[in-house]
Design an enzyme around this catalytic site. Structure first.
Site, PDB file in Angstrom:
ATOM      1  N   GLU A  97      40.644  50.334  36.588  1.00 50.36           N
ATOM      2  CA  GLU A  97      40.668  48.980  37.138  1.00 50.36           C
ATOM      3  C   GLU A  97      41.949  48.765  37.944  1.00 50.36           C
ATOM      4  O   GLU A  97      42.956  49.439  37.713  1.00 50.36           O
ATOM      5  CB  GLU A  97      40.541  48.014  35.946  1.00 50.36           C
ATOM      6  CG  GLU A  97      40.503  46.549  36.156  1.00 50.36           C
ATOM      7  CD  GLU A  97      39.577  45.942  37.191  1.00 50.36           C
ATOM      8  OE1 GLU A  97      39.460  46.487  38.306  1.00 50.36           O
ATOM      9  OE2 GLU A  97      39.043  44.862  36.900  1.00 50.36           O
ATOM     10  N   ASP A  98      41.894  47.869  38.904  1.00 45.68           N
ATOM     11  CA  ASP A  98      43.085  47.605  39.718  1.00 45.68           C
ATOM     12  C   ASP A  98      44.128  46.787  38.964  1.00 45.68           C
ATOM     13  O   ASP A  98      45.305  47.107  38.951  1.00 45.68           O
ATOM     14  CB  ASP A  98      42.715  46.913  41.043  1.00 45.68           C
ATOM     15  CG  ASP A  98      41.852  45.660  40.855  1.00 45.68           C
ATOM     16  OD1 ASP A  98      41.489  45.328  39.703  1.00 45.68           O
ATOM     17  OD2 ASP A  98      41.529  45.007  41.860  1.00 45.68           O
ATOM     18  N   ASP A 101      44.334  40.811  34.415  1.00 48.17           N
ATOM     19  CA  ASP A 101      44.902  39.475  34.609  1.00 48.17           C
ATOM     20  C   ASP A 101      44.570  38.634  33.370  1.00 48.17           C
ATOM     21  O   ASP A 101      45.226  38.771  32.339  1.00 48.17           O
ATOM     22  CB  ASP A 101      44.310  38.917  35.911  1.00 48.17           C
ATOM     23  CG  ASP A 101      44.941  37.613  36.355  1.00 48.17           C
ATOM     24  OD1 ASP A 101      46.097  37.366  36.015  1.00 48.17           O
ATOM     25  OD2 ASP A 101      44.264  36.835  37.062  1.00 48.17           O
ATOM     26  N   PHE A 150      50.556  36.366  42.721  1.00 52.17           N
ATOM     27  CA  PHE A 150      49.327  36.896  43.311  1.00 52.17           C
ATOM     28  C   PHE A 150      49.694  38.040  44.244  1.00 52.17           C
ATOM     29  O   PHE A 150      50.488  37.885  45.169  1.00 52.17           O
ATOM     30  CB  PHE A 150      48.544  35.818  44.064  1.00 52.17           C
ATOM     31  CG  PHE A 150      47.126  36.237  44.293  1.00 52.17           C
ATOM     32  CD1 PHE A 150      46.192  36.111  43.284  1.00 52.17           C
ATOM     33  CD2 PHE A 150      46.745  36.809  45.495  1.00 52.17           C
ATOM     34  CE1 PHE A 150      44.883  36.546  43.466  1.00 52.17           C
ATOM     35  CE2 PHE A 150      45.432  37.244  45.688  1.00 52.17           C
ATOM     36  CZ  PHE A 150      44.507  37.102  44.670  1.00 52.17           C
ATOM     37  N   ARG A 163      43.280  44.774  51.463  1.00 53.80           N
ATOM     38  CA  ARG A 163      43.020  45.851  50.496  1.00 53.80           C
ATOM     39  C   ARG A 163      43.654  47.163  50.939  1.00 53.80           C
ATOM     40  O   ARG A 163      44.039  47.995  50.121  1.00 53.80           O
ATOM     41  CB  ARG A 163      41.512  46.078  50.336  1.00 53.80           C
ATOM     42  CG  ARG A 163      40.776  44.955  49.621  1.00 53.80           C
ATOM     43  CD  ARG A 163      39.372  45.420  49.254  1.00 53.80           C
ATOM     44  NE  ARG A 163      38.501  44.324  48.881  1.00 53.80           N
ATOM     45  CZ  ARG A 163      38.438  43.780  47.665  1.00 53.80           C
ATOM     46  NH1 ARG A 163      39.195  44.242  46.695  1.00 53.80           N
ATOM     47  NH2 ARG A 163      37.608  42.789  47.419  1.00 53.80           N
TER      48      ARG A 163
HETATM   49  P1  IMP Z   1      40.696  39.051  35.025  1.00 49.90           P
HETATM   50  O1  IMP Z   1      39.251  39.049  34.694  1.00 49.90           O
HETATM   51  O2  IMP Z   1      41.278  37.667  35.071  1.00 49.90           O
HETATM   52  O3  IMP Z   1      41.534  39.995  34.198  1.00 49.90           O
HETATM   53  O4  IMP Z   1      40.819  39.451  36.540  1.00 49.90           O
HETATM   54  C1  IMP Z   1      40.688  40.704  36.971  1.00 49.90           C
HETATM   55  C2  IMP Z   1      40.280  40.710  38.425  1.00 49.90           C
HETATM   56  O5  IMP Z   1      40.820  39.602  39.150  1.00 49.90           O
HETATM   57  C3  IMP Z   1      40.839  41.934  39.060  1.00 49.90           C
HETATM   58  O6  IMP Z   1      39.944  42.993  38.966  1.00 49.90           O
HETATM   59  C4  IMP Z   1      41.082  41.481  40.492  1.00 49.90           C
HETATM   60  O7  IMP Z   1      39.928  41.733  41.254  1.00 49.90           O
HETATM   61  C5  IMP Z   1      41.324  40.007  40.394  1.00 49.90           C
HETATM   62  N1  IMP Z   1      42.762  39.681  40.438  1.00 49.90           N
HETATM   63  C6  IMP Z   1      43.547  39.274  39.422  1.00 49.90           C
HETATM   64  N2  IMP Z   1      44.812  39.096  39.820  1.00 49.90           N
HETATM   65  C7  IMP Z   1      44.837  39.400  41.124  1.00 49.90           C
HETATM   66  C8  IMP Z   1      45.888  39.432  42.106  1.00 49.90           C
HETATM   67  O8  IMP Z   1      47.082  39.139  41.872  1.00 49.90           O
HETATM   68  N3  IMP Z   1      45.516  39.814  43.360  1.00 49.90           N
HETATM   69  C9  IMP Z   1      44.237  40.150  43.680  1.00 49.90           C
HETATM   70  N4  IMP Z   1      43.238  40.152  42.791  1.00 49.90           N
HETATM   71  C10 IMP Z   1      43.534  39.779  41.518  1.00 49.90           C
HETATM   72 MG    MG Z   2      39.045  44.032  40.382  1.00 52.19          MG
END
Ligand code: IMP
Ligand code: MG
Length: 175
Positions: A97-98, A101, A150, A163
């Site tokens: 995963e990237d 969050d 962000f 990206r």
């Molecule tokens: P989560 O479900 O809140 O953990 O979010 C995960 C997804 O939100 C990641 O796979 C990203 O696609 C997106 N995301 C969360 N933080 C960022 C950020 O700082 N920049 C860009 N995408 C983010």
């Molecule tokens: Mg993602």
């Protein structure tokens, strides 16, 4: 409207860290092969770089979920997009995963994958924003822990843009 992006993690730092992660994973799975699963689209740059640096046999698959829409704030709602092409039962899966969050996306994907009976499942993320966690997620390896900002680049987008930046940057937009 204009966006300002300042470098948080350089291309060199990312490259070095991914090499370390690949070395560790190659050691962990020595004598076996791994099936790497990328969460599209953000994880794609990280997964291909990681896969290129691995010294064991690797196969790849992709899935997509979305939780964000076009804003920088999570809606909390996750929808499943593309499913995997192949079954994963009996395989050593590494979920790539990237960014971690709130944790909602990964915990959702992990549950789906576990139901499909992989032989093993490791979770690897390039970035982690620990301050933002809402749901607990067990991650095996993290590239970098970052502050609650962000970020874009290296697969991460803002409204589908940026990206392809080769580094991780903090974005501030003045509209
Ligand atoms: P989560 O479900 O809140 O953990 O979010 C995960 C997804 O939100 C990641 O796979 C990203 O696609 C997106 N995301 C969360 N933080 C960022 C950020 O700082 N920049 C860009 N995408 C983010
Ligand atoms: Mg993602």
């Amino acid at each position: 409207m204009s966006d300002t992006i300042s470098v948080l993690i350089s291309e060199e730092q990312i490259d070095k860290r991914i090499q370390e992660m690949a070395d560790q994973l190659s050691k962990d799975y020595r004598g076996r092969s791994v099936h790497m699963i990328c969460v599209l689209k953000g994880g794609v740059f990280f997964m291909t770089e990681l896969a290129k640096k691995m010294r064991i046999p690797v196969t790849l698959d992709f899935l997509s979920v979305s939780s964000y829409g076009n804003s920088t704030d999570s809606s909390g709602k996750i929808t499943f997009g593309k499913d995997l092409d192949e079954p994963i039962d009996g395989r050593n899966v590494i979920l790539v995963e990237d960014i971690l969050d709130s944790g909602r996306t990964l915990s959702y994907v992990i549950e789906i994958l576990k139901e499909r009976n992989p032989q093993s499942l490791k979770v690897v993320t390039l970035l982690d924003k620990p301050d933002r966690r809402v749901v607990d997620v067990d991650v095996d390896m993290t590239g970098f822990a970052i502050p609650d900002e962000f970020v874009v680049g290296y697969g991460l987008d803002y409204a589908q843009k940026y990206r392809n930046l080769p580094y991780i940057g903090v974005i501030t937009s003045a509209d």
